[in-house]
Design a protein around this motif. Structure first.
Motif, PDB file in Angstrom:
ATOM      1  N   VAL A 113      37.111  33.266  61.299  1.00 49.96           N
ATOM      2  CA  VAL A 113      37.900  34.010  60.544  1.00 49.96           C
ATOM      3  C   VAL A 113      37.910  33.721  59.012  1.00 49.96           C
ATOM      4  O   VAL A 113      37.885  32.278  58.643  1.00 49.96           O
ATOM      5  CB  VAL A 113      39.451  34.002  61.222  1.00 49.96           C
ATOM      6  CG1 VAL A 113      40.621  34.451  60.078  1.00 49.96           C
ATOM      7  CG2 VAL A 113      39.573  34.463  62.365  1.00 49.96           C
ATOM      8  N   GLY A 114      37.437  34.425  58.295  1.00 49.74           N
ATOM      9  CA  GLY A 114      37.442  34.103  56.885  1.00 49.74           C
ATOM     10  C   GLY A 114      36.217  33.268  56.324  1.00 49.74           C
ATOM     11  O   GLY A 114      36.087  32.850  55.382  1.00 49.74           O
ATOM     12  N   ARG A 115      35.403  33.288  57.421  1.00 50.17           N
ATOM     13  CA  ARG A 115      34.038  32.740  57.156  1.00 50.17           C
ATOM     14  C   ARG A 115      32.995  33.492  57.531  1.00 50.17           C
ATOM     15  O   ARG A 115      32.893  34.037  58.493  1.00 50.17           O
ATOM     16  CB  ARG A 115      33.857  31.480  57.928  1.00 50.17           C
ATOM     17  CG  ARG A 115      35.012  30.488  57.571  1.00 50.17           C
ATOM     18  CD  ARG A 115      34.823  29.250  58.349  1.00 50.17           C
ATOM     19  NE  ARG A 115      34.976  29.008  59.868  1.00 50.17           N
ATOM     20  CZ  ARG A 115      34.376  28.168  60.554  1.00 50.17           C
ATOM     21  NH1 ARG A 115      33.503  27.368  60.299  1.00 50.17           N
ATOM     22  NH2 ARG A 115      34.784  28.326  61.933  1.00 50.17           N
ATOM     23  N   LEU A 116      31.645  33.665  56.589  1.00 49.64           N
ATOM     24  CA  LEU A 116      30.676  34.674  57.107  1.00 49.64           C
ATOM     25  C   LEU A 116      29.538  33.412  57.398  1.00 49.64           C
ATOM     26  O   LEU A 116      29.225  32.753  56.596  1.00 49.64           O
ATOM     27  CB  LEU A 116      30.240  35.378  55.963  1.00 49.64           C
ATOM     28  CG  LEU A 116      29.092  36.364  56.129  1.00 49.64           C
ATOM     29  CD1 LEU A 116      29.371  37.440  57.189  1.00 49.64           C
ATOM     30  CD2 LEU A 116      28.661  37.149  54.988  1.00 49.64           C
ATOM     31  N   LEU A 117      28.937  33.575  58.533  1.00 52.01           N
ATOM     32  CA  LEU A 117      27.823  32.590  58.589  1.00 52.01           C
ATOM     33  C   LEU A 117      26.540  33.590  58.482  1.00 52.01           C
ATOM     34  O   LEU A 117      26.202  34.542  59.209  1.00 52.01           O
ATOM     35  CB  LEU A 117      27.719  32.181  60.223  1.00 52.01           C
ATOM     36  CG  LEU A 117      27.295  31.114  60.717  1.00 52.01           C
ATOM     37  CD1 LEU A 117      27.950  29.835  59.792  1.00 52.01           C
ATOM     38  CD2 LEU A 117      27.643  30.609  62.076  1.00 52.01           C
ATOM     39  N   LYS A 158      32.560  31.760  52.245  1.00 54.38           N
ATOM     40  CA  LYS A 158      33.873  32.099  52.491  1.00 54.38           C
ATOM     41  C   LYS A 158      34.116  33.710  52.270  1.00 54.38           C
ATOM     42  O   LYS A 158      33.536  34.245  51.293  1.00 54.38           O
ATOM     43  CB  LYS A 158      35.046  31.548  51.375  1.00 54.38           C
ATOM     44  CG  LYS A 158      35.094  29.967  51.667  1.00 54.38           C
ATOM     45  CD  LYS A 158      36.180  29.488  50.723  1.00 54.38           C
ATOM     46  CE  LYS A 158      36.559  27.910  50.711  1.00 54.38           C
ATOM     47  NZ  LYS A 158      35.489  27.274  50.302  1.00 54.38           N
ATOM     48  N   VAL A 159      34.763  34.180  53.092  1.00 54.06           N
ATOM     49  CA  VAL A 159      35.286  35.692  52.834  1.00 54.06           C
ATOM     50  C   VAL A 159      36.687  35.699  52.793  1.00 54.06           C
ATOM     51  O   VAL A 159      37.614  35.359  53.589  1.00 54.06           O
ATOM     52  CB  VAL A 159      34.946  36.447  54.043  1.00 54.06           C
ATOM     53  CG1 VAL A 159      35.286  37.873  53.908  1.00 54.06           C
ATOM     54  CG2 VAL A 159      33.611  36.340  54.636  1.00 54.06           C
ATOM     55  N   GLU A 160      37.336  36.196  51.294  1.00 56.87           N
ATOM     56  CA  GLU A 160      38.615  35.924  51.016  1.00 56.87           C
ATOM     57  C   GLU A 160      39.112  37.362  51.512  1.00 56.87           C
ATOM     58  O   GLU A 160      38.519  38.574  51.491  1.00 56.87           O
ATOM     59  CB  GLU A 160      38.820  35.606  49.671  1.00 56.87           C
ATOM     60  CG  GLU A 160      38.880  34.111  49.748  1.00 56.87           C
ATOM     61  CD  GLU A 160      38.612  33.589  48.117  1.00 56.87           C
ATOM     62  OE1 GLU A 160      39.558  34.093  47.291  1.00 56.87           O
ATOM     63  OE2 GLU A 160      37.632  32.929  47.751  1.00 56.87           O
ATOM     64  N   ARG A 161      40.592  37.446  51.962  1.00 57.97           N
ATOM     65  CA  ARG A 161      41.300  38.440  52.169  1.00 57.97           C
ATOM     66  C   ARG A 161      41.332  39.252  50.854  1.00 57.97           C
ATOM     67  O   ARG A 161      41.652  38.805  49.685  1.00 57.97           O
ATOM     68  CB  ARG A 161      42.517  38.164  52.684  1.00 57.97           C
ATOM     69  CG  ARG A 161      43.330  39.336  53.091  1.00 57.97           C
ATOM     70  CD  ARG A 161      44.781  39.235  53.792  1.00 57.97           C
ATOM     71  NE  ARG A 161      45.499  40.253  53.837  1.00 57.97           N
ATOM     72  CZ  ARG A 161      46.662  40.343  52.928  1.00 57.97           C
ATOM     73  NH1 ARG A 161      46.995  39.225  52.310  1.00 57.97           N
ATOM     74  NH2 ARG A 161      47.384  41.450  53.261  1.00 57.97           N
ATOM     75  N   ASN A 162      41.048  40.346  50.558  1.00 54.71           N
ATOM     76  CA  ASN A 162      41.466  41.319  49.487  1.00 54.71           C
ATOM     77  C   ASN A 162      42.613  42.027  49.684  1.00 54.71           C
ATOM     78  O   ASN A 162      43.016  42.871  50.407  1.00 54.71           O
ATOM     79  CB  ASN A 162      40.176  42.395  49.329  1.00 54.71           C
ATOM     80  CG  ASN A 162      40.520  43.367  48.247  1.00 54.71           C
ATOM     81  OD1 ASN A 162      41.273  43.068  47.263  1.00 54.71           O
ATOM     82  ND2 ASN A 162      39.698  44.303  47.956  1.00 54.71           N
ATOM     83  N   VAL A 163      43.763  41.429  48.751  1.00 53.96           N
ATOM     84  CA  VAL A 163      44.984  42.018  48.799  1.00 53.96           C
ATOM     85  C   VAL A 163      44.855  43.535  48.530  1.00 53.96           C
ATOM     86  O   VAL A 163      46.038  44.230  48.880  1.00 53.96           O
ATOM     87  CB  VAL A 163      45.949  41.226  47.929  1.00 53.96           C
ATOM     88  CG1 VAL A 163      46.226  39.959  48.323  1.00 53.96           C
ATOM     89  CG2 VAL A 163      45.634  41.206  46.395  1.00 53.96           C
ATOM     90  N   GLU A 164      44.009  44.245  47.937  1.00 51.37           N
ATOM     91  CA  GLU A 164      43.934  45.358  47.317  1.00 51.37           C
ATOM     92  C   GLU A 164      43.126  45.966  48.395  1.00 51.37           C
ATOM     93  O   GLU A 164      42.615  47.456  48.169  1.00 51.37           O
ATOM     94  CB  GLU A 164      43.359  45.442  46.004  1.00 51.37           C
ATOM     95  CG  GLU A 164      44.434  45.271  45.052  1.00 51.37           C
ATOM     96  CD  GLU A 164      43.536  45.028  43.767  1.00 51.37           C
ATOM     97  OE1 GLU A 164      42.549  45.778  43.264  1.00 51.37           O
ATOM     98  OE2 GLU A 164      44.390  44.252  42.702  1.00 51.37           O
ATOM     99  N   CYS A 165      42.795  45.611  49.536  1.00 51.87           N
ATOM    100  CA  CYS A 165      41.896  46.297  50.509  1.00 51.87           C
ATOM    101  C   CYS A 165      42.861  47.779  51.040  1.00 51.87           C
ATOM    102  O   CYS A 165      43.859  47.505  51.420  1.00 51.87           O
ATOM    103  CB  CYS A 165      41.655  45.252  51.699  1.00 51.87           C
ATOM    104  SG  CYS A 165      40.868  46.317  53.174  1.00 51.87           S
ATOM    105  N   SER A 166      41.880  48.656  51.175  1.00 56.53           N
ATOM    106  CA  SER A 166      42.507  49.866  51.427  1.00 56.53           C
ATOM    107  C   SER A 166      42.937  49.916  53.017  1.00 56.53           C
ATOM    108  O   SER A 166      43.681  50.831  53.379  1.00 56.53           O
ATOM    109  CB  SER A 166      41.430  51.080  51.388  1.00 56.53           C
ATOM    110  OG  SER A 166      40.472  50.743  52.173  1.00 56.53           O
ATOM    111  N   ILE A 167      42.528  48.953  53.971  1.00 55.12           N
ATOM    112  CA  ILE A 167      42.739  49.033  55.315  1.00 55.12           C
ATOM    113  C   ILE A 167      43.645  47.668  55.719  1.00 55.12           C
ATOM    114  O   ILE A 167      44.748  48.328  56.380  1.00 55.12           O
ATOM    115  CB  ILE A 167      41.452  48.729  56.100  1.00 55.12           C
ATOM    116  CG1 ILE A 167      40.623  50.241  55.907  1.00 55.12           C
ATOM    117  CG2 ILE A 167      41.788  48.506  57.683  1.00 55.12           C
ATOM    118  CD1 ILE A 167      41.004  51.433  56.652  1.00 55.12           C
ATOM    119  N   CYS A 168      43.542  46.640  55.303  1.00 54.17           N
ATOM    120  CA  CYS A 168      44.137  45.534  55.463  1.00 54.17           C
ATOM    121  C   CYS A 168      45.128  45.201  54.377  1.00 54.17           C
ATOM    122  O   CYS A 168      45.869  43.939  54.513  1.00 54.17           O
ATOM    123  CB  CYS A 168      43.588  44.401  56.207  1.00 54.17           C
ATOM    124  SG  CYS A 168      42.418  43.508  55.134  1.00 54.17           S
TER     125      CYS A 168
END
Ligand SMILES: [Zn+2]
Lengths: 391, 94
Positions: free
Chosen positions: A342-346, A359-369
């Motif tokens: 979760v939050g990591r791209l291998l 690292k994959v950060e959550r985008n607070v402006e994501c259209s889905i989440c």
């Protein structure tokens, strides 16, 4: 006879006995009820929420269930004698507050307290999954959890092959496969679920035959269909994990959006030539709020720039590596083990034989989440890249 | 002038002669990419859009951090940094 009774008298002076109602009250307040009876006794019923650790392995396994030595323990057997011996041994192991249930399970049942008939492994399962049972992090409880789990595989091709094989072998009880394709001879360079004899057969049927040959006891559900915005809700509802082994962006975005909507863990794997990506997109993960696929890639590339559309080919073993990593993440999610991606791209580069973690950060402006995301409406990207990567 | 090592993802390797990494100079991520683009025709438009913006289906990392969470294309590069280019990849089933 006399020696036994003398010893039990001694034990009663060293171990506090509680009646069943008191034991239930202690359990409600956080005490751990430990059922030390034999598997055949437990199979007929055991107190709800009890830890079941057979007497013979009690001292060896109790710390895996109760690491805190100051936790209140209530030990239970059938009639209240074995539990006195067991309680004393737990005291000597270092537990500071150990009680024994007077009258044992008979008293518990007699008082009408909640009982459950736990799922136990039968002899065939015990033999088949023996190497899992030896791993403390899996054990009997974990194996039962796998057997009761449901995983949806999107794609029965390059990534789906190793993932489904390992999940079937591991005893994931229900595997559903979604794929509309038929087996082509050019698939066999990497899609190890299929065989030369089954060229021309639907992939889901071919896959089911292989998976059942490996493990006849699991349930394999087949959907010879393409995922669409119309069928995805019905197909993924009720599954614990979705394994994305698709070959096109339209399906990947659909899988992502539906998994976010349903709160399902989305195990992501994708491959190109000799390079692969693996991650776990699961905003509903409890331990930390993770991103979704759209947080990383908000939109699919247009067809003319989708490298997977324009260029083809893949090292046949690469999906073996990436699909197997997807299976690892799936089992970890099902068992609640370890640190998920979760939050990591291998990123795996087979030529340089190198794994890179990003690292994959959550985008607070994501259209889905994202924080402002409105109700999820599926997008059909249609023909976009539907010719596939030929991965 | 800082020098960064750029890891080239598989889809872009044919555009840079098949190598997996290239070291290039630049003060920012953009400098480094533009420099690679000058040396390798066709490379830059796969990463940057017509207005010079980072494409939505490509992520650039400095070490393990996405530049979108730093300063975008203007994120500063230090000597010895590794820049990763991570494009969206569809493949898997077929
Ligand atoms: Zn998102």
């Amino acid at each position: 006879m006399i020696a036994r009774q003398r010893r039990l008298e001694e034990l009663r002076r060293q171990v506090v006995e509680v009646d069943a109602v008191e034991a239930a009250r202690l359990q409600q307040d956080g005490a751990v009820l430990i059922d030390v009876r034999e598997p055949d006794e437990v199979a007929a019923g055991s107190p709800q929420g009890a830890e079941r650790i057979v007497r013979g392995f009690l001292e060896l396994r109790v710390e895996d269930s109760v690491p805190d030595l100051d936790k209140t323990l209530v030990v239970m057997c059938a009639g209240g004698a074995r539990s006195l011996f067991a309680a004393r041994d737990l005291q000597e192991l270092g537990y500071t507050d150990v009680r024994s249930l007077k009258g044992g399970f008979n008293a518990w049942k007699g008082d009408g307290l909640p009982v459950q008939v736990p799922r136990v492994l039968n002899d065939a399962e015990r033999e088949r999954y023996g190497r899992h049972l030896l791993v403390p992090e899996v054990g009997e409880a974990g194996q039962i959890r796998l057997l009761e789990s449901k995983v949806l595989m999107v794609g029965a091709g390059g990534l789906g092959s190793p993932a489904a094989l390992y999940l079937a072998a591991a005893g994931v009880g229900t595997l559903a496969l979604v794929d509309d394709d038929v087996v082509d001879r050019s698939n066999l360079q990497r899609q190890i679920l299929h065989t030369d004899q089954r060229v021309g057969d639907p992939k889901v049927d071919s896959a089911k035959a292989t998976l059942h040959a490996l493990n006849p006891a699991i349930q394999v559900i087949t959907h010879q269909a393409r995922l669409t915005s119309d069928n995805i809700d019905a197909l993924i509802a009720g599954y614990d994990v979705v394994v994305d082994g698709s070959d096109n962006f339209a399906t990947r975005y659909l899988v992502n959006d539906a998994c976010v909507k349903h709160g399902i863990a989305n195990v992501h794997g994708s491959i190109f030539r000799f390079e692969g990506q693996v991650s776990l997109f699961w905003p509903a993960y409890e331990a930390r709020r993770g991103p979704c696929y759209r947080c990383l890639f908000p939109q699919p590339p247009p067809p003319e720039l989708a490298p997977s559309c324009a260029e083809a080919g893949v090292l046949g073993i690469l999906p073996g590596v990436i699909g197997t990593l997807e299976a690892v993440e799936t089992v970890k999610v099902l068992l609640g083990l370890g640190d998920p991606l979760v939050g990591r791209l291998l990123v795996y580069d087979a030529l340089d034989q190198r794994f890179t973690e990003l690292k994959v950060e959550r985008n607070v402006e994501c259209s889905i989440c994202g924080d402002g995301a409105s109700e999820i409406e599926y997008v059909d990207y249609g023909a976009l890249c539907s010719s596939g990567v030929s991965a | 002038m800082s020098h960064a090592t750029v890891r080239i993802p598989a889809p872009l390797r044919p555009l840079v002669g098949g190598v997996s990494e290239i070291t290039a100079p630049g003060e920012t991520v953009e400098d480094v990419l533009v420099r690679l683009g000058a040396d390798h025709a066709g490379f830059l438009e796969r990463v940057l859009g017509p207005g010079g913006e980072l494409r939505a289906f490509v992520n650039i990392y400095i070490d393990d951090r996405n530049v979108r969470s730093i300063d975008g294309l203007r994120s500063k590069v230090s000597d010895g940094d590794t820049i990763h280019i991570v494009p969206a990849v569809a493949g898997g089933r077929r």
